[in-house]
Design an enzyme around this catalytic site. Structure first.
Site: not given
Length: 151
Positions: A47, A58, A60, A85, A88, A148
């Site tokens: 991140n 992020h 990912e 999240c 992602c 976040d």
């Protein structure tokens, strides 16, 4: 990259290294890595929202971008230290990533149940080190954590 990691534990260790590097940089300790069907490391990332002042970075997405273009992602595995999240999770679904390995989902329960319903093979490892790292971060930096996750 040509590094090969044969099991989920060694793959998660790559993501944990990224998360720790992000924390050391003053960022949010979430790391990820994308692996090919044979365990080859295709891309890794952390991140970088804080470090690069970019809300789209992020872990990912950084790992996915580092892997570069591929014809198909169905036989790849995204490994992440924390349940992804919705942003992602959408990336995993959009590009048809076939497997998702999650270090922990206790701190944050993202979209992994939905991904499983969509046919993605999801494994939650409940890794104690991942839980401890995120728990300590949430306690130390709650304002950054809630930013976040969009709260």
């Amino acid at each position: 990259m040509n590094e090969v990691y044969q099991d989920a534990a060694s793959q998660l260790a790559v993501a944990v290294q990224e998360a720790r590097a992000g924390l050391a940089e003053g960022g949010i300790p979430i790391g990820a890595a994308l692996f090919g069907p044979d365990g080859e490391l295709l891309g890794r990332g952390r991140n970088r929202r804080v470090q690069d002042d970019d809300p789209s970075l992020h872990a990912e997405t950084v790992a996915f971008r580092a892997a570069g273009r591929m014809r198909g992602y169905g036989r790849t595995t995204m490994v992440t230290t924390l349940s992804p999240c919705w942003y992602c999770s959408g990336l995993v679904k959009q590009f048809g990533i076939g497997s998702l390995v999650i270090g922990e989902a206790a701190t944050f329960h993202g979209g992994h149940d939905w991904l499983a319903e969509q046919g993605v093979a999801v494994t939650v490892l409940d890794d104690a080190a991942c839980v401890a790292m995120m728990g300590a971060f949430v306690t130390a930096r709650p304002e950054l954590w809630f930013e976040d996750i969009g709260e």
